[in-house]
Design a protein around this motif. Structure first.
Motif: not given
Length: 271
Positions: A99-105, A147-152, A181-187, A250-253
């Motif tokens: 999962p990833a998110m690019a912020l609007s600007h 850890s199982k994952a790392e967010m940057h 909990s407030n992140v959209p459904e994962y792709t 998270i790990l599923r995707v």
């Protein structure tokens, strides 16, 4: 921290939604064209031989990630100060590994993004949160534990060049994470669609690691080719805990995206 989530910002810039409220499942906005890669995380030890422009992956003196230890202590330098709004808009997608998110600007105006200030060489420097993405498993180890994952959280300077990464280790705990909990459904990991979202509160992630009040910091690099150096890394001592279900989601995707740890050399850990 991979280069791809940042260079995708121009491609993924969206029109901000006028609908208020927290993020939920959104309609598909458009399809992402993914760049073909000539490298793989599983073979990160040999990236420097693939192309001349990847040479720094082999010869660099401040390559990331590196192993960190509890007996190194924690940093009292380069203290981060945050000016994050309570919600941000942007595009949610899968960067090919998770999962990833690019912020609007506004185009070419990075200074409207959430900001962070820190001192470098006795001078205050301000950088801007351009995107976040997830690696699995974690890039960094602490006391040989991965850890199982790392967010940057990837921050850029006023010209849009990657400059600072906040790294959050993510592991299963006893309760759900408010941020996730407030992140959209994962792709899915092979989904090439993006979704325009608004209402994500990035402060929730900071709160769940106590606002980076305890951290390791060092001078490092991108964690994928061309492995450019000149980055400042922050790794929170506190782990961002998620529920078992959130961890599984998270790990599923995700697909494998941890670069082999690099030997400590000119990284100036906690200096």
């Amino acid at each position: 921290m991979s280069l791809l989530p940042v260079i995708s910002l121009g491609l993924l810039a969206s029109q901000a939604s006028a609908c208020p409220g927290l993020a939920k499942r959104q309609s598909v906005n458009q399809t992402i064209v993914r760049e073909e890669r000539d490298w793989a995380y599983e073979a990160s030890y040999d990236w420097g031989r693939l192309r001349p422009e990847y040479e720094l992956c082999q010869t660099g003196t401040q390559q990331s990630p590196i192993p960190l230890r509890l007996d190194q202590g924690l940093s009292r330098n380069h203290i981060p100060h945050f000016d994050y709004p309570t919600d941000v808009t942007g595009d949610f997608y899968n960067w090919g590994f998770g999962p990833a998110m690019a912020l609007s600007h506004p185009e070419d105006d990075w200074t409207t993004l959430p900001s962070m200030t820190f001192d470098e060489g006795g001078v205050n420097e301000t950088v801007y949160l351009a995107s976040w993405h997830i690696h699995a498993p974690a890039d960094h180890t602490v006391a040989a534990d991965r850890s199982k994952a790392e967010m940057h959280f990837v921050h850029v300077d006023a010209d849009g060049h990657e400059r600072v990464v906040l790294a959050f280790r993510v592991d299963p705990g006893n309760a759900p994470s408010t941020f996730f909990s407030n992140v959209p459904e994962y792709t899915t990991f092979n989904d090439t669609t993006q979704r325009s979202i608004d209402g994500i509160n990035v402060n929730q992630a900071l709160n769940e690691v106590q606002m980076f009040n305890d951290f390791w910091t060092y001078r490092g690099s991108l964690t994928s080719p061309p492995c450019r150096e000149g980055m400042r890394w922050y790794l929170a001592r506190q782990i961002l805990f998620v529920s078992d279900t959130q961890m599984q989601d998270i790990l599923r995707v995700c697909t494998y995206s941890a670069r082999a740890e690099q030997e400590v050399w000119g990284h100036q850990i906690n200096q």
